[in-house]
Design a protein around this motif. Sequence first.
Motif, mmCIF file in Angstrom:
data_model
loop_
_atom_site.group_PDB
_atom_site.id
_atom_site.type_symbol
_atom_site.label_atom_id
_atom_site.label_comp_id
_atom_site.label_asym_id
_atom_site.label_seq_id
_atom_site.Cartn_x
_atom_site.Cartn_y
_atom_site.Cartn_z
ATOM 1 N N ILE A 71 -5.039 1.697 -4.333
ATOM 2 C CA ILE A 71 -5.361 0.850 -3.185
ATOM 3 C C ILE A 71 -6.797 0.344 -3.292
ATOM 4 C CG2 ILE A 71 -5.800 0.877 -0.693
ATOM 5 C CD1 ILE A 71 -3.357 2.743 -0.424
ATOM 6 N N SER A 85 0.799 -1.229 0.000
ATOM 7 C CA SER A 85 0.000 0.000 0.000
ATOM 8 C C SER A 85 0.830 1.277 0.000
ATOM 9 C CB SER A 85 -0.953 0.003 1.206
ATOM 10 O OG SER A 85 -0.243 -0.138 2.429
ATOM 11 N N MET A 135 -8.524 0.490 3.030
ATOM 12 C CA MET A 135 -8.723 -0.914 2.663
ATOM 13 C C MET A 135 -9.952 -1.490 3.347
ATOM 14 S SD MET A 135 -4.669 -1.849 2.949
ATOM 15 C CE MET A 135 -4.773 -3.628 2.746
ATOM 16 N N THR A 183 -1.434 -5.033 3.840
ATOM 17 C CA THR A 183 -0.775 -3.787 3.457
ATOM 18 C C THR A 183 0.565 -3.972 2.783
ATOM 19 O OG1 THR A 183 0.262 -3.561 5.647
ATOM 20 C CG2 THR A 183 -1.878 -2.467 5.310
ATOM 21 N N ALA A 216 -3.923 3.790 5.135
ATOM 22 C CA ALA A 216 -4.114 2.715 4.158
ATOM 23 C C ALA A 216 -5.057 1.651 4.707
ATOM 24 C CB ALA A 216 -2.775 2.106 3.785
#
Length: 223
Positions: free
Chosen positions: A140, A132, A175, A157, A171
Amino acid sequence: MADSTPPTRSEVAARIDHTLLAPEATPAEVDALVAEARELGVYAICVSPSMLPVRAEGLVVATVAGFPSGKHHSLVKGAEARLAVDQGAAEVDMVIDVGAAVAGDYTAVLADIVTVREAVADRAVLKVIIESAALSDEAIVEVCRAAERAGGDFVKTSTGFHPAGGASAHAVRLMAETVGGRLGVKASGGIRTAEAAAELLAAGATRLGLSKSRAVLAGFPEH
């Protein structure tokens, strides 16, 4: 108001993949990893595929495929993952072709993940490492969508080996929002303190990849 009570040490341990992926790792160090994992009460161990099979009764055994660059042919990743499962791995953390994601070729990313999914079928949990820190927010999101379409069970990640860095709360949050609880979210790479782990769990991580599990767990309350 959100519950601000910190998770207990055992609650965090139940989400940890206790990890040893150093290229210089020895069989004796893997044995020590297993012993420490049992002592700490973690969920799983994660080791390089060349270290399999591993005697780790009572623990989930995870490994990696296409690690750490992701620049392996998809068929090689699939063969590596299938062999690992044959040798006792219950979970496989595969690295996508990060360059394809950077270039916006999400069809190639999808095909890469599908190849590994088909290679292991339903015999293993498949975690998709997206790296990421090397991707834009748009990438992403698109890679997480590709992972879900391809049949991944988790998005993850980082490898912990990329110079762009490891896990970030930003991140993980992105996600988690993208997969909406349908897939797990594993945060890994550079998590060395309880504070960092707590922040990532609060952002939506459902699993943590740690090589410093003992030090991280020491920062959480026992009860």
